[in-house]
Design an enzyme around this catalytic site. Structure first.
Site, mmCIF file in Angstrom:
data_model
loop_
_atom_site.group_PDB
_atom_site.id
_atom_site.type_symbol
_atom_site.label_atom_id
_atom_site.label_comp_id
_atom_site.label_asym_id
_atom_site.label_seq_id
_atom_site.Cartn_x
_atom_site.Cartn_y
_atom_site.Cartn_z
ATOM 1 N N ASP A 81 -44.579 57.239 53.496
ATOM 2 C CA ASP A 81 -43.032 57.473 53.117
ATOM 3 C C ASP A 81 -42.485 58.814 53.409
ATOM 4 O O ASP A 81 -41.784 59.413 52.654
ATOM 5 C CB ASP A 81 -42.702 57.019 51.726
ATOM 6 C CG ASP A 81 -43.842 57.652 50.508
ATOM 7 O OD1 ASP A 81 -44.767 58.570 51.249
ATOM 8 O OD2 ASP A 81 -43.840 57.552 49.521
ATOM 9 N N GLU B 297 -20.613 94.416 40.937
ATOM 10 C CA GLU B 297 -21.866 94.689 41.042
ATOM 11 C C GLU B 297 -22.040 95.714 42.272
ATOM 12 O O GLU B 297 -22.807 96.829 42.000
ATOM 13 C CB GLU B 297 -22.913 93.796 41.092
ATOM 14 C CG GLU B 297 -24.344 93.914 41.047
ATOM 15 C CD GLU B 297 -25.413 92.952 41.352
ATOM 16 O OE1 GLU B 297 -25.092 91.889 41.440
ATOM 17 O OE2 GLU B 297 -26.519 93.339 41.406
ATOM 18 N N ASP B 298 -21.310 95.371 43.361
ATOM 19 C CA ASP B 298 -21.796 96.184 44.585
ATOM 20 C C ASP B 298 -20.426 97.100 44.990
ATOM 21 O O ASP B 298 -20.790 97.931 45.979
ATOM 22 C CB ASP B 298 -22.037 95.429 45.498
ATOM 23 C CG ASP B 298 -23.300 94.544 45.570
ATOM 24 O OD1 ASP B 298 -24.018 94.809 44.634
ATOM 25 O OD2 ASP B 298 -23.500 93.606 46.146
ATOM 26 N N HIS C 287 -17.865 87.375 44.043
ATOM 27 C CA HIS C 287 -18.903 87.374 43.177
ATOM 28 C C HIS C 287 -19.789 88.741 43.088
ATOM 29 O O HIS C 287 -20.570 88.984 42.312
ATOM 30 C CB HIS C 287 -19.840 86.120 43.335
ATOM 31 C CG HIS C 287 -20.556 86.384 44.495
ATOM 32 N ND1 HIS C 287 -20.530 85.823 45.833
ATOM 33 C CD2 HIS C 287 -22.114 86.652 44.799
ATOM 34 C CE1 HIS C 287 -21.353 85.928 46.597
ATOM 35 N NE2 HIS C 287 -22.287 86.735 46.146
ATOM 36 N N ASP D 157 -24.714 81.173 46.241
ATOM 37 C CA ASP D 157 -25.043 82.342 46.584
ATOM 38 C C ASP D 157 -26.426 82.251 46.730
ATOM 39 O O ASP D 157 -27.079 82.981 47.977
ATOM 40 C CB ASP D 157 -24.916 83.466 45.305
ATOM 41 C CG ASP D 157 -25.325 84.762 45.340
ATOM 42 O OD1 ASP D 157 -25.019 85.154 46.740
ATOM 43 O OD2 ASP D 157 -25.784 85.493 44.599
ATOM 44 N N HIS E 65 -20.776 87.117 53.607
ATOM 45 C CA HIS E 65 -21.620 86.539 52.833
ATOM 46 C C HIS E 65 -20.499 85.666 51.495
ATOM 47 O O HIS E 65 -20.874 84.631 51.554
ATOM 48 C CB HIS E 65 -22.637 87.518 52.195
ATOM 49 C CG HIS E 65 -23.175 87.285 50.606
ATOM 50 N ND1 HIS E 65 -23.995 86.114 50.842
ATOM 51 C CD2 HIS E 65 -23.220 87.597 49.622
ATOM 52 C CE1 HIS E 65 -24.459 85.887 49.538
ATOM 53 N NE2 HIS E 65 -23.816 86.675 49.009
HETATM 54 MN MN MN Z 1 -24.211 87.239 46.689
#
Ligand code: MN
Length: 752
Positions: A278, A96-97, A92, A158, A67
């Site tokens: 269109d 958090e994880d 990123h 993300d 990811h």
């Molecule tokens: Mn993520």
């Protein structure tokens, strides 16, 4: 974290070969897309992320590192900003994880990378917990978190990867995330000019939110691809020849519009796919730069319109006046072969890159930039400026995108200053006025929408700029209830109507009593009740209200009253004596009554308790105690007509009380029963009452007038439930229209 620092050097972990390859791939992408690349930084970020996420897997079953790697790749290829952003993309999710702390990131990679990670972590919790369906909230949220613009950029990447892999999640999560993406991230991406990201996000959302339509459109487009390709060739060939002859360096191609914009067109025009003309555009990208490039655009435009007849009303010049997100192009629609309408977009390579990659692409073309930092600063300032001071037109664009006709529940409306408010769809200027401020709502007399006067019932649409015109003299109009849609507007208008009604009722009673006083007349409340009934008012309150609001004349009431009092003279004395009898009975019954009351949860038998005669409370009623001048506690029903007055003006004498569960105590209650006067009604009534729970009747008085039967029944009940059952049974008696608890309007406080 000693272990982690060795990891950074690549020691102590075995990285699967396929991820090593993907890292190499990412680095190659960086070299191709970024001005400068600190490869060591990216490698270290990768290793740390790989290690931190080593035990995690994506919903698809892949190792989690897949990811961040993809997010970094999207960041490089579609946003192409800088290497710190790439490293941030790789890391990123770690704070958090995983167990890695922000402090560790800061020590290892420095402040700017740490602050990006910090912003991303905060943003992701915010999105989970807050209401992000509101454009204004989102704007504030972004401002508060985007201390660094790369936070938003990484977030886009993300979200795009999460949308691409949404299929692995449970269906209800798919729809929730897709909806959030469609209402929030896609429009924001558009705002920043990330056209490619925006289009892909929208198409993915369509697939999850409207799978049926998505299939229809994709298969419809596939079926007609050949036909379309042939047509595009037919259109392009002569044009290409001319441009080559004129010596332009250019690219020309036909490009399908994104699925979602086709979907929106179908919805908006309410037409099937085959009637949408269109669904593709011809694009010409020129190599000229700067002002030479602009000039080329215009020359190419004149060649096209030479070959094909232009529809002038559909011409747009975004070259001289770029869109607020930096987009530049000439758009024209011409009649191609077979008279079909074809949209042509003309732009330079530089404009093209900005159109695809948005704000980040600006910097590729900026010269004389001293350092990466000052570049960042000025970009951030530009974005902040954009978010903080949306000029009305620009902001309207922004919100038009947000509104998305697809989601009919919400529209976005602007104040003249450019503030945005969200309203439910179908809202009118009155809703908007109340939303801005109750005072503005209550005093609005008119509205201008996009500069034109409209009726207050006008239905607003997203992006409208609304100016409310107020007048101090204006008052809410009860008719507004018919067209407002917001809870706030409705309740404010109702409140005002009730308030007005209350005042009119008071005023009516006042008028009447003053008139009576002048004439030296006295009319009891009970008599007023009979007079109201006779005059066909549902109750005395309504009579007073109509007097107070001028719907009924005091003189008419006086005439009727005089007539009735004269006619009813014998009855009057009868009713008067009954009344006295009733009152004396009540007071004796109550003073001897047992105090079935709890004060503060405790049974007090030593305090004298009285039950007020104005509302005759019985167990089960919500009640409060009022400490009377004699020191007794007088119990009132919360719904007593005197209660508001007592609570407001004599609050210090109010004491909360509750009923205790005492058996075999009976309370006095009185009912007023109204109906048609018929033979046998009285005996029917007494039978029903005595049979119901063996209720004891203390007294019944009856008066009939003009075919109307009015009975006053005083009886003993044990509690509210008892009384309710009685009322239910009495209501079933033939000819009975109404049964009410008898309340007199004695005023305890003496404040009236
Ligand atoms: Mn993520």
């Amino acid at each position: 974290m000693i272990e982690a620092s060795t990891i950074l050097k690549g020691n102590g972990i075995r990285i699967e070969e396929k991820y090593e390859e993907r890292l190499e791939d990412l680095l190659a992408s960086c070299r191709a897309n970024l001005k400068t690349v600190d490869e060591e930084l990216i490698k270290r970020a990768f290793r740390l992320s790989y290690w931190a996420h080593r035990n995690d897997h994506r919903a698809s079953g892949e190792l989690y590192i897949a990811h961040p790697l993809e997010v970094a790749k999207i960041y490089v290829e579609q946003i192409g900003f800088d290497d710190i952003g790439v490293a941030a993309a790789l890391l990123h999710d770690v704070v958090e994880d995983t167990d890695l702390s922000l402090e560790f990131i800061r020590e290892t990679f420095g402040d700017s990378l740490a602050s990006i990670i910090d912003g991303l972590t905060k943003m992701s919790t915010a999105f989970e917990t807050r209401d992000v369906g509101n454009a204004e909230n989102v704007r504030k949220l972004l401002l508060s978190m985007a201390s660094d613009i790369r936070v938003i950029f990484v977030k886009f990447a993300d979200r795009l990867h999460n949308m691409r892999t949404l299929g692995s999640l449970a269906p209800h999560k798919q729809v929730k995330i897709a909806t959030e993406t469609l209402t929030l991230f896609a429009p924001l991406a558009h705002r920043f000019g990330f056209f490619t990201i925006k289009s892909e996000l929208e198409d993915l959302c369509l697939a999850y939110i409207h799978p049926e339509e998505y299939k229809q459109i994709t298969s419809g487009l596939r079926d007609r691809k050949k036909e379309r390709d042939t047509y595009v060739k037919q259109f392009i060939d002569p044009l290409r020849d001319r441009l080559q002859t004129e010596g332009f360096d250019f690219e020309i191609y036909g490009r399908s519009k994104n699925l979602y914009s086709i979907f929106r067109k179908m919805k908006r025009q309410d037409k099937p796919l085959k009637e949408i003309y269109d669904i593709f555009a011809i694009r010409i990208v020129l190599s000229g730069e700067g002002s030479k490039g602009k000039e080329e655009c215009w020359r190419v435009y004149s060649i096209i319109t030479d070959l094909y007849k232009p529809l002038t009303e559909r011409f747009r010049d975004f070259v001289s006046v770029p869109k607020s997100n930096g987009y530049q192009s000439l758009h024209t629609t011409v009649l191609g072969p077979n008279g079909k309408r074809v949209e042509v977009q003309i732009r330079t390579r530089e404009m093209h890159e900005i159109a695809e990659k948005g704000v980040a692409a600006h910097w590729k073309y900026k010269e004389h930039v001293n350092s990466a930092d000052s570049e960042m600063d000025s970009l951030l300032m530009w974005v902040r400026d954009l978010l903080e001071n949306p000029e009305v037109e620009k902001a309207a664009d922004f919100v038009k995108d947000f509104s998305l006709n697809l989601y009919d529940e919400e529209i976005y409306i602007f104040t003249p200053k450019g503030d945005v408010h969200s309203l439910p769809s179908g809202a009118c200027p009155v809703d908007f006025a109340y939303l801005v401020h109750s005072e503005i709502g209550s005093h609005c007399i008119g509205a201008k929408v996009n500069g034109k006067m409209v009726p207050l019932s006008y239905t607003l649409t997203s992006g409208d700029q609304v100016e409310i015109i107020t007048s101090k003299k204006q008052q809410p109009n009860p008719d507004w209830i018919k067209f407002v849609v917001t809870q706030k507007a409705r309740s404010r208008i109702r409140h005002w109507i009730n308030e007005k009604r209350r005042k009119a009722t008071e005023h009516g009673r006042d008028l009447w009593e003053k008139r009576l006083a002048k004439l030296g007349m006295e009319v009891t409340d009970a008599e007023m009740g009979r007079i109201s009934t006779k005059l066909r008012f549902p109750n005395t309150q309504q009579l007073y209200f109509e007097l107070g609001s001028g719907l009924y004349e005091v003189n008419d009431l006086l005439k009727a009253t005089k007539g009735m009092l004269k006619d009813d003279d014998p009855e009057k004395s009868e009713s008067e004596s009954l009344r006295l009898q009733y009152e004396s009975f009540l007071s004796s019954a109550q003073s001897s009554g047992s105090p079935g009351l709890l004060i503060d949860g405790e049974l007090h038998t030593d305090i004298k308790t009285e039950y007020s005669t104005c509302c005759n409370p019985i167990p089960g009623d919500s009640v409060f105690g009022f400490i009377s001048k004699t020191g007794a506690i007088k119990v009132h029903r919360v719904s007593c007509a005197n209660a508001p007055n007592l609570m407001l003006n004599l609050a210090d004498r109010i004491i909360p009380v509750e009923w205790s569960r005492q058996k075999d105590v009976h309370f006095v209650s009185a009912l007023r029963i109204m109906g048609e006067d018929r033979v046998g009604i009285l005996s029917d009534l007494t039978q029903v009452i005595s049979k119901t729970l063996k209720t004891n009747i203390r007294s019944i008085t009856v008066s009939t007038d003009d075919g109307v039967f009015v009975g006053n029944v005083v009886l003993f009940v044990s509690d509210l439930e008892h009384l309710r059952r009685l009322i239910d049974r009495i209501k079933k008696v033939d000819g009975i229209h109404g049964v009410y608890r008898y309340e007199e309007q004695n005023d305890e406080s003496g404040l009236r």
